[in-house]
Each structure stands twice: as C-alpha cells, then as structure tokens.
Write an enzyme that holds these catalytic residues in place. Structure first.
Site, PDB file in Angstrom:
ATOM      1  N   CYS A   1      40.012  40.200  35.835  1.00  0.00           N
ATOM      2  CA  CYS A   1      40.765  41.358  35.317  1.00  0.00           C
ATOM      3  C   CYS A   1      40.763  41.335  33.791  1.00  0.00           C
ATOM      4  O   CYS A   1      40.623  42.370  33.140  1.00  0.00           O
ATOM      5  CB  CYS A   1      42.213  41.334  35.801  1.00  0.00           C
ATOM      6  SG  CYS A   1      42.404  41.457  37.577  1.00  0.00           S
TER       7      CYS A   1
ATOM      8  N   CYS B   1      44.749  36.985  36.610  1.00  0.00           N
ATOM      9  CA  CYS B   1      43.431  37.242  37.188  1.00  0.00           C
ATOM     10  C   CYS B   1      42.352  37.203  36.099  1.00  0.00           C
ATOM     11  O   CYS B   1      42.309  38.075  35.232  1.00  0.00           O
ATOM     12  CB  CYS B   1      43.479  38.599  37.888  1.00  0.00           C
ATOM     13  SG  CYS B   1      41.900  39.346  38.217  1.00  0.00           S
TER      14      CYS B   1
END
Length: 109
Positions: A36, A33
């Site tokens: 993230c 991600c």
C-alpha cells in the site's frame, strides 16, 4: 499545485464516491501494508496528472470497516473504480505506475 488523493471515510463514502459526477478510484489501504505504501506515491502522481478525468480517493480500512466489508475487500491494496455509484473495475495488489495508468484510462474511456 494539482489535486492530491482525497481521503474518504465510511461517513463520506456515499457523497464522495457513490454520488460523484466523475469516476472515482478508491484505494483501500492500511498503514501497516507495505505494498500500500508503495502504490501511494504513484496514486498521488496520477491524481494530479488525471485531474478532471478521475478522482483518486484513499480509504484506510482500519479506520473505516463498513465500506471495505460491503465491497468484499479481503486483501490490500485493492483499487476499485466506481462509475455512477457502481463498482466498475477492481485491481488487487500494487502495480507499477504505467500499468496502473493504462488500467485507469481503459476503464474511464
């Protein structure tokens, strides 16, 4: 050296998050991600700067499916602030440090 973020797993979630004496911000994230990875270093800085006020924990959703499922995590990064074993506030997506810090301070005030 200050406190860094604390890795949390499905098996440690209850003791590390739900039974914690101070508020715990859990970052639900995954390796793949992009956002993230952007928010990760910000959380590391905040973990050190806010030590003693809030614990910042990270949970890899790929390795730990139970807690994300229980709390309805559908997109990552999702940040949930737990107080006294209950989810008190949620933010979805990556935020700049100033916005994240202000949000945390508001929730733990």
């Amino acid at each position: 050296m200050g406190a860094a973020t604390k890795p949390v797993t499905d098996s440690s979630f209850e003791s590390d998050v739900l039974k914690a004496s101070e508020p715990v911000l859990v970052d639900f994230w995954a390796e793949w991600c992009g956002p993230c990875r952007m928010v990760g270093p910000v959380l590391e800085e905040l973990a050190t700067e806010m030590q003693g006020k809030v614990t910042i924990a990270k949970m890899n959703v790929d390795e730990n499916p139970m807690a994300p499922s229980k709390y309805g995590i559908r997109s990552i990064p999702t940040l949930i602030l737990f107080k006294n074993g209950q989810p008190a506030a949620t933010k979805i997506g990556a935020l700049p440090k100033a916005a994240l810090e202000a949000w945390i301070k508001e929730q733990i005030a």
